[in-house]
Design a protein around this motif. Structure first.
Motif, short mmCIF file in Angstrom:
data_model
loop_
_atom_site.label_atom_id
_atom_site.label_comp_id
_atom_site.label_asym_id
_atom_site.label_seq_id
_atom_site.Cartn_x
_atom_site.Cartn_y
_atom_site.Cartn_z
N UNK A 151 0.82 -1.21 0.00
CA UNK A 151 0.00 0.00 0.00
C UNK A 151 0.85 1.26 0.00
N UNK A 152 2.14 1.10 -0.17
CA UNK A 152 3.07 2.23 -0.15
C UNK A 152 2.89 3.13 -1.37
N UNK A 153 3.19 4.40 -1.20
CA UNK A 153 3.18 5.36 -2.30
C UNK A 153 4.23 4.96 -3.33
N UNK A 154 3.87 5.12 -4.61
CA UNK A 154 4.76 4.71 -5.69
C UNK A 154 6.01 5.59 -5.73
N UNK A 155 7.11 5.06 -5.22
CA UNK A 155 8.36 5.81 -5.20
C UNK A 155 8.84 6.08 -3.77
N UNK A 156 8.07 5.66 -2.77
CA UNK A 156 8.44 5.91 -1.37
C UNK A 156 9.19 4.73 -0.78
N UNK A 157 10.02 5.02 0.24
CA UNK A 157 10.62 3.93 1.02
C UNK A 157 9.68 3.53 2.15
N UNK A 158 8.95 4.51 2.65
CA UNK A 158 7.98 4.26 3.71
C UNK A 158 6.83 5.24 3.58
N UNK A 159 5.62 4.74 3.74
CA UNK A 159 4.46 5.61 3.73
C UNK A 159 3.80 5.56 5.10
#
Lengths: 492, 492
Positions: A215-223
């Motif tokens: 469910x992480x944001x596309x391009x994030x290491x952590x959301x």
């Protein structure tokens, strides 16, 4: 159009749509998936926006504005990012119309084709990091603490007013830092700003947590996210704050010289909330009679309805007193309105302001004035009582505070009642189907299991709560070992 | 990047670009014709926007939000309107990207072609009037007094930061009325709001007038405007207010039942100002050292620069006094900043704040404190004087007001000096070529003559001033009879 709403019990989804339309918050538009935010809805958004903006500025951020359009090649530079957004991009391919030489009216001019297509921003990481490249050389140029209020477009196939629209309004913070630690600290700080806003202003309690990889944001290491619970037992993601690592700095080659004169890539965060919050606000509090708005955000906090009789003198006295009250309340910073429109009756007005969710209603008749009192009705509980005119503004101020707190408390109790710990698959499915709400359960930590659970139940992992208790257990689906419970729910 | 600007005399146009970039107002972006508004420029825009917004609300308007996209067929419904905007429309034709099956990276998915193309709004009359159709049935639904703050896109071929960009920020008011008279009254009211804002807040004197048919908004019956004069003698249209007649109501079939129960089309106005105003503000006041911002709009009104020596105790006293001053000024609503960054020297800071146009600079050194005074420099005239610490905040408040008025007065004197009445063609050309500014001359009233004058001289009719004196005369080009003078100028 009748003002009667479908009841929540009858059809929760229809109740929501009725409320948005009849409560005058928004309207459908002629453009698929795009909404019109009506003046009353926009006044609510302005109050939300202004408060958030104050909180951003208090935490050191400044606003700026970046282009609406993103060159296609920019969007493609961060692999996970383009993967996440490619399927919902509005694409500009031409820059001119012309009259059809064959008499077919106005057509797109084929000679005005762009060399490179432009994407209407679905989010602005790429255009902003391509700009930051020019702003950052040394650690002295960091941090950059910038926020943007903007419209964005994501071509969603199934849309709902406020909750999921092709175009929506939001803010997106984009910060740049010299160290990993500082960027994570910023990510967490902004999550806390969102949580404070949701709880203290929207009166909506939220769970602070971290998303699973799926469910992480596309391009994030952590959301990081805040998750709220709606009255139908479904969860709603109300805001996200992303630690982007060095992904976008690498994609756009944004390097800086650090204190030791070494080159490194810049660390990034981004964080956003949108007009979706209006949907959350509406669904968390309202009832079958209409909106229930928290006093801190309500466009009108107090409405005064005169109860006229045939006595012209009495009428004048009521008008004078009402106008005086509006002024006095205004001096205390209370947004009050006197509705002396004599083409509608008091009963009609009562229903109308209930529909619009005005927190406090004062009714003033001739007899009230004789007794030096007014009738006060609070929207949330519908309680009515008589208040003395002496010291009225202080009492109203207290009442508004009281309503704000009691709305929060009610929503919190509801959420606590609807949060269930389960340890078996049968119970998990039973709770989701028959009770709803958050289900706290063990999960083996794999994306595969998460997807299987979603397929079987339509429930997703809403978040791994921050400061979660570590606890040995077994995954509800696979029975594999787990170290902590996570929160599942069906969600908007 | 050096902070030195090209001088106005050397190259006015380059001076302007230098100023926008080095003054940190805006930056070029990677998207052709689109700019990045940097935090300092955006803070200026926020002050302008917030003040305008207050003035709109005081005159009874509410904000709302309409879709970014306009179906191509909507834009085509009003003939003059589409004619005016067709050549500069950004067109969305597809709603999805995909991976090229032939390995060519991310491409536009040909299967995701829209049935009807969408135009990125160049202005919103059409999408708004298609909505008003649903909001208006009877005279009781009127007037609608709505404003929208939004981004719009006009695909200009030649762009200049702030003055003419492909995307810009603006507000657009769109009102609906039951009578022609009421709509004209609204058009004029909003022109006056703009004029008041320009003169009292931007300190830029403006001519209020009406456009000739050639320069009218596409779809309007009458376009009112405010015209300002820049330091190079060129005019700049700073705002427009349009009486739209029943054109858009007819195009979108918006009819209402009037008091006599008869059907009629609704009367319309629209009015807008944009980030272009920032360009006007910069060009009207600034000098070769940098920006000169009017106190009422300056993001920082007062900057305090400490003059440290080696004495640590004295340094502490300076810091304490400066912080106390920032607080005291803040209490009076004055935006003050203490710059105690010790990595740069006072001289560098002086130049930097001159470049940024901060209206008042205070310098405090140890000797100043011993003498209970500070050095005060005003940005507009560069005058310096010593002010006593006693009563300082009141004096600074007075000084800021004084600067605001004197900037306006200077700009007014300049405009008056640069407004010339001429009666012959030779004089007309001579003044345009050698003096610049507004030229007040007779014109025969035909579009043909207006166009010929434009071809020959590049000057256009800026406006027919409101409350113009009627005066018999002969057209400077054709010698045909004329009843009044109009204002010509070369313009941005």
């Amino acid at each position: 159009m009748s003002n009667t709403l479908t009841s929540r019990e009858q059809d929760y989804s229809q109740w929501y749509n009725d409320l948005i339309l009849k409560g005058n918050l928004a309207d459908y538009s002629a453009v698929r998936g795009c909404m019109v935010i009506k003046p009353y809805g926009f006044a609510l958004w302005e109050n939300m926006r202004d408060q958030l903006d104050r909180m951003f500025k208090e935490t050191g951020h400044q606003n700026a504005y970046f282009p609406l359009f993103i060159p296609k090649s920019f969007l493609s530079k961060e692999a996970a990012h383009v993967e996440g957004f490619a399927k919902e991009c509005a694409v500009v391919t031409h820059y001119r119309l012309k009259n059809d030489p064959n008499g077919g009216g106005v057509i797109v001019d084929p000679d005005a084709k762009l060399e490179e297509e432009l994407i209407v921003r679905p989010t602005s990481e790429t255009i902003i990091w391509s700009t930051y490249k020019n702003w950052v050389q040394s650690y002295r140029d960091l941090p950059i603490l910038v926020n943007q209020w903007a419209n964005v477009v994501r071509w969603e196939m199934r849309t709902r007013l406020f909750l999921r629209t092709a175009e929506f309004l939001w803010q997106e913070g984009h910060t740049a830092h010299a160290t990993r630690e500082e960027a994570i600290e910023e990510t967490e700080r902004m999550l806390e700003v969102y949580a404070t806003f949701a709880e203290e202003y929207m009166a909506v309690p939220v769970i602070r947590g971290v998303k699973s990889a799926n469910e992480r944001f596309a391009g994030a290491e952590d959301t990081y996210c805040i998750e709220a619970l709606m009255q139908d037992g479904k969860a709603l993601q109300a805001g996200t704050s992303h630690f982007l690592g060095q992904n976008f700095a690498k994609a756009f080659d944004v390097q800086f010289t650090d204190r030791d004169n070494k080159m490194d890539y810049v660390w990034a965060t981004s964080w956003g909330v949108s007009t979706r919050l209006i949907g959350a606000l509406v669904m968390a509090h309202s009832d079958d009679q209409g909106l229930i708005l928290p006093p801190k955000l309500a466009p009108t906090q107090v409405v005064i309805v005169p109860i006229y009789n045939k006595d012209i003198d009495a009428r004048q006295k009521i008008d004078d007193k009402a106008k005086e009250l509006v002024k006095e309340l205004g001096k205390k910073g209370i947004r009050a309105k006197f509705d002396n429109d004599d083409t509608t009756r008091p009963g009609w007005k009562f229903a109308e302001y209930e529909l619009r969710g005005v927190p406090v209603r004062l009714a003033i008749g001739a007899r009230d004035l004789e007794n030096n009192q007014v009738e006060v009705a609070r929207r949330d509980t519908k309680e009515k009582s008589s208040y003395a005119l002496v010291g009225l503004t202080e009492q109203i101020a207290d009442l508004l505070e009281n309503i704000q707190k009691s709305m929060y408390q009610k929503a919190l109790t509801f959420r606590e009642d609807k949060t269930t710990k389960v340890d078996t698959w049968e119970e998990f499915v039973d709770i989701l189907d028959n009770k709803g709400g958050f289900v706290s359960a063990h999960w083996d930590g794999t994306s595969e299991t998460e997807e299987k659970i979603k397929e079987k139940t339509k429930a997703t992992i809403r978040c791994i709560p921050l400061n979660n208790t570590m606890e040995e257990g077994k995954c509800i689906l696979t029975g594999n070992p787990s170290t902590q419970r996570v929160l599942f729910a069906r969600a908007y």
